[in-house]
Design an enzyme around this catalytic site. Structure first.
Site, PDB file in Angstrom:
ATOM      1  CB  VAL A  12      -1.288   0.125   1.156  1.00  0.00           C
ATOM      2  CG1 VAL A  12      -1.539   1.324   1.504  1.00  0.00           C
ATOM      3  CG2 VAL A  12      -1.876  -0.717   1.054  1.00  0.00           C
ATOM      4  CD  GLU A 152      -4.880   2.285  -0.481  1.00  0.00           C
ATOM      5  OE1 GLU A 152      -4.087   2.849  -0.395  1.00  0.00           O
ATOM      6  OE2 GLU A 152      -5.374   1.841  -2.509  1.00  0.00           O
ATOM      7  CG  LEU A 154      -5.237   0.942  -4.155  1.00  0.00           C
ATOM      8  CD1 LEU A 154      -3.717   1.356  -4.139  1.00  0.00           C
ATOM      9  CD2 LEU A 154      -5.766   1.846  -5.037  1.00  0.00           C
ATOM     10  CD  GLU A 156      -1.990  -8.020  -3.233  1.00  0.00           C
ATOM     11  OE1 GLU A 156      -1.652  -8.890  -3.334  1.00  0.00           O
ATOM     12  OE2 GLU A 156      -2.059  -7.972  -2.237  1.00  0.00           O
ATOM     13  CE  LYS A 205      -9.465  -1.649   3.587  1.00  0.00           C
ATOM     14  NZ  LYS A 205      -8.670  -2.102   2.379  1.00  0.00           N
ATOM     15  CG  LEU A 251     -22.930 -11.724  -7.285  1.00  0.00           C
ATOM     16  CD1 LEU A 251     -23.908 -11.080  -7.386  1.00  0.00           C
ATOM     17  CD2 LEU A 251     -23.302 -12.898  -5.635  1.00  0.00           C
ATOM     18  CE  LYS A 252     -14.754 -15.885 -11.081  1.00  0.00           C
ATOM     19  NZ  LYS A 252     -12.871 -15.010 -12.369  1.00  0.00           N
ATOM     20  CB  CYS A 261      -7.748  -7.172   2.231  1.00  0.00           C
ATOM     21  SG  CYS A 261      -5.842  -6.244   1.567  1.00  0.00           S
ATOM     22  CE  LYS A 264      -4.332  -7.445   7.253  1.00  0.00           C
ATOM     23  NZ  LYS A 264      -5.268  -6.027   7.736  1.00  0.00           N
TER      24      LYS A 264
END
Ligand code: UGA
Length: 433
Positions: A12, A152, A154, A156, A205, A251-252, A261, A264
């Site tokens: 990040v 954040e 973003l 990956e 977040k 929805l996959k 992320c 955790k």
């Protein structure tokens, strides 16, 4: 041009600092890891992120971006301090505040002028307020400290693209001056800039990540019901997604979420609820479903192969998702050891994450940078990450290289049409092919 110090040059921090340098600010990215800083100074990226190294190179050449281990000097030379250190999961499941607290103390000791302190790391609600108090209590000189939460969002693999065209920038602060400064940093980057309190920004977040994780576990539970009833989860997701209130994204169905992320943050949000005397059974279910998906894909492989004792499984894809070498909480980390417990030998393929995978999985697998090498002599192919070259592979050739009958378990429901005519016994998630 603003003078910014980014503290913590992980994923990040590096992306954030680079983007601010790219938009004309003077940025120094700091880290305690001297090896990482040396590497960056020598022009090598510590992470794989499409498009990042080009912008880093240009910004360094044009002297807007630099890297340093001297945190005190960086703090003293900047007006805006972005904290982007890690908040790993503690044994109890909450976010570990050790690094954040250490940085707060260093800021307090180094303070030499008014500072805007922005927390970018994902932190429990109330942290911004607490860190502000900590700095003020211990500051070496009585300079103003304005706290901001600027979480954040973003992803990956698409971080640079996301950072240059953010859907939203959330700026939580009670300081008018700090709001204006941080908002102006985002003017050319974000479609919407939203101001909230620090606590609300911190919560946005967690709530965003938890909601996305909930969509995934929801569709994965629907997938299990589809398998039992003969419905096709891909059609269900498409049909649901056509309702704009639901949308197609996240929805996959598949082997579930991983990465640094969602696992955790869902646990941390549960802990935030618990420490405030509340229960959050929905989040508990989201986490449980995700863990179950990993076990159920192993059962699927085991059943399709009629037992795995003495069999060879080629695992296609190790990183937690495509376009990253990140192995943190990747499904492969649970699935490969479980396949071995069933007596299988594992041949693992990934286009870029092999060094990272080898570090954690060691000799539990052999590692291959060719799909075809990995498939040679295997009884089963198990797809765990939908890498582009897995979607574009020659499935007839793969089939020919394997032992027969050859099983293909698609943990991401991502197979190209060609795979269906190659002769495999195919198993997917939530659809009875
Ligand atoms: C996630 C969020 O999407 C970002 O907005 C957030 O900033 C970031 O966490 C963070 O907190 O730093 P990321 O972990 O990079 O980003 O990855 P995602 O693209 O969100 O995917 C997460 C996991 O969900 C992957 O394992 C992916 O395979 C899985 N997934 C995603 C599914 O299983 N199904 C889907 O439909 C979508």
């Amino acid at each position: 041009m603003k003078r910014i110090a980014v503290i913590g040059t992980g994923y990040v921090g590096l992306v954030t600092g680079t983007i601010f340098a790219h938009t004309g600010n003077r940025v120094v990215c700091c880290d305690v890891d001297a090896r990482k800083i040396d590497q960056l100074q020598a022009g090598h990226m510590p992470i794989f992120e499409p498009g990042l190294s080009d912008i880093v190179e240009t910004s360094v050449r044009e002297e807007r971006l630099s890297f340093s281990t001297d945190l005190t000097a960086a703090i003293q030379e900047a007006d805006i301090l972005y904290i982007a250190v890690g908040t790993p999961m503690s044994a109890k499941g909450d976010a570990d505040m050790t690094y954040i607290n250490r940085v707060a103390m260093t800021i307090a000791e180094a303070i030499n002028s008014p500072k805007i302190v922005v927390i970018k790391s994902t932190v429990p609600v109330g942290t911004g307020h607490r860190v502000g108090q900590l700095i003020r209590e211990h500051r070496a000189a009585p300079h103003e400290v304005a706290m901001v939460s600027n979480p954040e969002f973003l992803r990956e693999g698409t971080a640079v693209k996301d950072a240059l065209a953010m859907e939203r920038a959330v700026i939580g602060t009670s300081s008018e001056v700090a709001y204006k400064e941080i908002a102006s940093l985002h003017e050319t980057l974000a479609k919407t800039i939203m101001r909230t309190s620090i606590e609300s920004a911190e919560m946005i977040k967690y709530a965003s990540n938890a909601f996305l994780a909930t969509k995934i576990s929801f569709i994965n539970d629907i997938a299990s019901i589809c398998e039992a009833t003969g419905a096709d989860v891909s059609d269900i997701a498409r049909g649901m997604g056509l309702d704009p209130r639901i949308g197609h994204q996240f929805l996959k169905a598949g082997v579930g979420f991983g990465g640094s992320c969602f696992p955790k943050d869902t646990k941390a949000l549960m802990r935030i609820a618990e420490t405030n005397g509340m229960r959050f059974p929905l989040m508990n279910a989201v986490i449980e479903t995700n863990e179950r998906m990993r076990r159920s894909i192993v059962d699927k492989v085991n059943n399709a192969a009629n037992g795995l004792q003495g069999k060879t499984v080629a695992v296609f894809g190790l990183a937690f998702k495509p376009d990253t070498n990140d192995m943190r909480d990747a499904p492969a980390l649970d699935i490969i050891p479980a396949l071995r417990e069933h007596g299988a030998t594992v041949k693992a393929y990934d286009p870029i994450a092999i060094p990272e995978a080898r570090e954690v999985l060691g000799s539990r697998a052999s590692y291959h940078t060719s799909l075809y090498e990995a498939a040679k002599g295997a009884d089963v192919i198990l797809v765990l990450t939908e890498w582009k070259d897995i979607l574009q592979a020659d499935y007839h050739r793969l089939y020919a290289l394997m032992n027969h009958p050859a099983v293909l378990v698609d943990g991401r429901n991502c197979l190209p049409d060609m795979a269906y005519s190659a002769g495999f016994d195919i198993r997917q998630v939530g659809r009875n092919y």
